[in-house]
Write a protein that holds these residues in place. Structure first.
Motif, short mmCIF file in Angstrom:
data_model
loop_
_atom_site.label_atom_id
_atom_site.label_comp_id
_atom_site.label_asym_id
_atom_site.label_seq_id
_atom_site.Cartn_x
_atom_site.Cartn_y
_atom_site.Cartn_z
N THR A 96 -12.65 -6.70 2.51
CA THR A 96 -11.89 -5.44 2.51
C THR A 96 -11.10 -5.18 1.24
O THR A 96 -10.37 -4.20 1.17
N HIS A 97 -11.22 -6.07 0.25
CA HIS A 97 -10.43 -5.81 -0.96
C HIS A 97 -11.08 -6.47 -2.16
O HIS A 97 -10.90 -7.67 -2.41
N VAL A 98 -11.86 -5.69 -2.90
CA VAL A 98 -12.47 -6.21 -4.13
C VAL A 98 -12.26 -5.21 -5.28
O VAL A 98 -12.00 -4.03 -5.05
N HIS A 99 -12.38 -5.74 -6.48
CA HIS A 99 -12.40 -4.90 -7.68
C HIS A 99 -13.77 -5.15 -8.30
O HIS A 99 -13.93 -6.03 -9.15
N PHE A 100 -14.75 -4.43 -7.81
CA PHE A 100 -16.14 -4.80 -8.02
C PHE A 100 -16.58 -4.67 -9.47
O PHE A 100 -17.29 -5.51 -9.99
N GLU A 403 -2.38 -2.95 2.03
CA GLU A 403 -3.10 -3.96 1.25
C GLU A 403 -2.12 -5.07 0.87
O GLU A 403 -1.06 -4.79 0.33
N HIS A 404 -2.45 -6.28 1.18
CA HIS A 404 -1.72 -7.52 0.90
C HIS A 404 -0.75 -7.88 2.02
O HIS A 404 -0.82 -8.96 2.55
N ALA A 405 0.18 -6.97 2.38
CA ALA A 405 1.14 -7.24 3.48
C ALA A 405 1.64 -8.68 3.40
O ALA A 405 1.67 -9.41 4.38
N SER A 466 -11.00 -10.69 -0.38
CA SER A 466 -10.87 -11.75 -1.38
C SER A 466 -9.91 -11.37 -2.51
O SER A 466 -9.28 -12.22 -3.10
N ASP A 467 -9.84 -10.07 -2.82
CA ASP A 467 -9.18 -9.60 -4.03
C ASP A 467 -9.94 -10.03 -5.28
O ASP A 467 -9.38 -10.11 -6.37
N TRP A 468 -11.25 -10.30 -5.13
CA TRP A 468 -12.07 -10.58 -6.31
C TRP A 468 -11.90 -9.44 -7.30
O TRP A 468 -11.83 -8.30 -6.90
ZN LIG Z 1 -6.45 -6.10 -5.68
#
Ligand SMILES: [Zn+2]
Length: 575
Positions: A96-100, A403-405, A466-468
């Motif tokens: 649910t959280h990537v910087h592709f 996001e993150h919380a 992941s926050d990749w």
């Molecule tokens: Zn991020």
């Protein structure tokens, strides 16, 4: 402009995000030949049928879940049959959280991480430059001079003659400094006269000449000269990113945008790259793209298109605060190691009423909103915003996200449930930040970090990402992090804040069904059920049975995306 989103004709009434797919260019794929995975231990994520022996797929959908005989019959004659030999099958992972783009761009660049000497760094750069069009900037790299003896920093002089036609700007692996070649410094207008700046350093040699190394704030001197990436480069980066996703069983990503300067601009081009891949039938991962809140009107004007459920603009995203590492995450109390500093609101909140009006208008147009919040005060404020929104725009299934919380006051945990806000969290950060969070926050407040179990037990929806490229794009590392909470420094063998550890099933669900819920698509995917999209991952080991520490060594042997095998590991020849 975002010319590829088709403007809506006439005014349509706003719809809830769940009914509003906003698919940019969907189209029907030709029916793939049937596929049956038999002899497996299928963890379905479907409470009505939690376990099964086999799955049958037809086209892009799951046709049957049940016994081997049932699956073989449903897949039909001529179907490809995979014998899982007892291995685990889970729903394809939803990150649910990537910087592709950012991650893919680094993957597609020179790999300097393993360079064991300055000579090897030079050699690797030379080899990479030879494959690139002249004039293209060479970025990323991730070198580490601590691997060398003596640990001297590299210089422009080391690499100039192997990169005469390519400006080079490659970072050290900690991202706190970077190396420029002479061409890059020339293009950036950096000379011996360049002045040092607060929070930054230009490393200088004889006669005050910059050596090529720029630290922290001084990196902006070169960075500002880097042009936006070309469409061809973006496409290349997205291809690299989706190959990596497929290799890790990731079949859906929520793309939070491009990291770094000019990110919003580049993100619109990234959307075009996704559309190109979709049009060519080459997309290997479902993408729910998030655009900046300021762009909400474009999203509102996009015309929903029927089709493949592979590409959509999922939400708009806004920042409430910054990050813990840079002391810009916003807390009620000051940082323990920086008296008087308690972080603060992001630039977007400089005019809080304008910020709220955008959220209110986006929401009124049926668009899902995601708010980045790390510190306890930022999270409380984000929850305030959703409560106010429900009062102004009425209660509905709006799927608000934080996001993150990351750091929550105990009293705010229940507010996630009451306001039905999704906690979109990244467990790997817990292993990383857990090494130093206590020093920054003090013991009592650090205890309230990454409160995954409290959120789930209170009844909140917790979705994992992941926050990749900030953290690895590997859901098994995410699951491992959530169930062990063993920090990277090995100092918390029983888990950091162990009362927040999750069960395997809770973690897998947060990586699958809850991810689908977070993009409003849980009726389509997120569990293995007849009629749902055929996204599956076959694992090398049974993560439900092995020592949780070994989950991080587990691989994905086969990834099925949209009914097709998009990844099969070399070691999976046991199939
Ligand atoms: Zn991020």
């Amino acid at each position: 402009m975002l010319y590829t989103i088709v403007p809506r004709r006439g005014a349509a009434p706003p719809r809830a995000p769940t009914q509003r797919p906003l698919i940019l260019e969907g189209r029907d794929v030709p029916e793939a030949a049937g596929l049956a995975i038999v002899g497996a231990q299928v963890w379905t994520g479907n409470p009505a049928q939690p376990l099964a022996e086999a799955v049958a797929v037809a086209g892009s959908r799951i046709r049957a879940v049940g016994t081997n005989a049932e699956a073989l019959a449903a897949a039909g004659p001529g179907a490809r049959v995979l014998d899982a030999r007892g291995r685990r099958v889970v729903p394809g992972f939803d990150d649910t959280h990537v910087h592709f783009f950012t991650g893919g761009d680094a993957l597609a660049s020179a790999d300097l991480r393993g360079a064991a000497s300055p000579g090897e760094l030079r050699e690797r750069l030379a080899r990479y430059a030879a494959t690139r069009p002249p004039g293209e900037w060479i970025l990323h790299g991730n070198w580490d001079h601590e691997r060398w003896t003596p640990a001297d920093l590299p210089t422009a002089a080391l690499i100039d003659d192997v990169t005469p036609e390519h400006p080079v700007w490659v970072h050290r692996s900690d991202l706190h400094m970077a190396l420029a070649n002479t061409l890059a410094m020339k293009l950036a207008g950096v000379t011996s006269d360049a002045a040092d700046m607060p929070g930054g350093e230009i490393v200088r040699g004889p006669a005050g000449r910059p050596t090529g190394i720029f630290k922290d704030a001084a990196t902006s001197l070169v960075e500002r000269a880097i042009p936006p990436p070309s469409p061809a480069r973006i496409l290349e980066a997205i291809r690299a990113a989706q190959d990596l996703a497929a290799a890790h069983g990731v079949t859906s990503v929520h793309d939070m945008g491009v990291l770094g300067g000019r990110g919003a601009e580049t993100m619109l081009e990234v959307l075009r790259a996704y559309q190109t891949l979709e049009r060519r039938g080459e997309l290997k991962v479902r993408v729910s793209a998030h655009l900046p809140l300021a762009e909400w009107r474009r999203v509102a004007e996009a015309e929903p298109m029927p089709g493949g459920h592979r590409l959509r603009v999922g939400a708009v995203k806004s920042f409430v605060d910054g990050s813990l590492g840079s002391s810009t995450a916003w807390f009620y109390e000051p940082y323990a190691d920086a008296p008087g500093v308690s972080g603060g609101p992001s630039d977007e909140l400089a005019d809080p009423e304008r910020h709220y009006r955008r959220i209110r208008d986006a929401d009124a147009a049926g668009i899902q909103v995601a708010l980045h919040a790390i510190g306890d005060r930022a999270n409380a404020l984000a929850l305030d915003l959703w409560e106010r929104l429900a009062a102004d725009n009425g209660a509905r299934d709006r799927r608000g996200r934080i996001e993150h919380a990351q750091h929550l006051r105990p009293e705010d945990v229940a507010r996630f449930v009451a306001a039905r806000v999704i906690a979109s969290v990244q467990p790997y950060h817990c292993l990383d930040d857990g090494r130093w969070a206590e020093k920054r926050l003090g013991p009592a407040r650090a205890r309230l970090s990454f409160s995954f179990r409290s959120l789930i037990e209170a009844g909140a929806v917790v979705a994992f990402g992941s926050d990749w490229s900030v953290a690895p794009l590997d859901p098994l590392l995410t699951i491992h992090a959530a169930v062990t909470r063993r920090t990277l420094d090995g100092r918390n063998p029983a888990g950091w804040i162990p009362e927040q550890k999750l069960s395997i099933a809770q973690a897998v669900r947060a990586c699958t069904w809850q991810g689908a819920y977070a993009s409003g698509e849980e009726r389509l995917k997120g569990s293995i059920e007849p009629g749902k999209l055929a996204d599956l991952a076959l694992l090398s080991d049974d993560i439900f049975a092995i020592d949780p520490e070994r989950i991080r060594d587990t691989r994905v042997d086969v990834t099925v995306f949209d009914g097709r095998i998009v990844h099969q590991s070399e070691t999976s020849d046991r199939l």
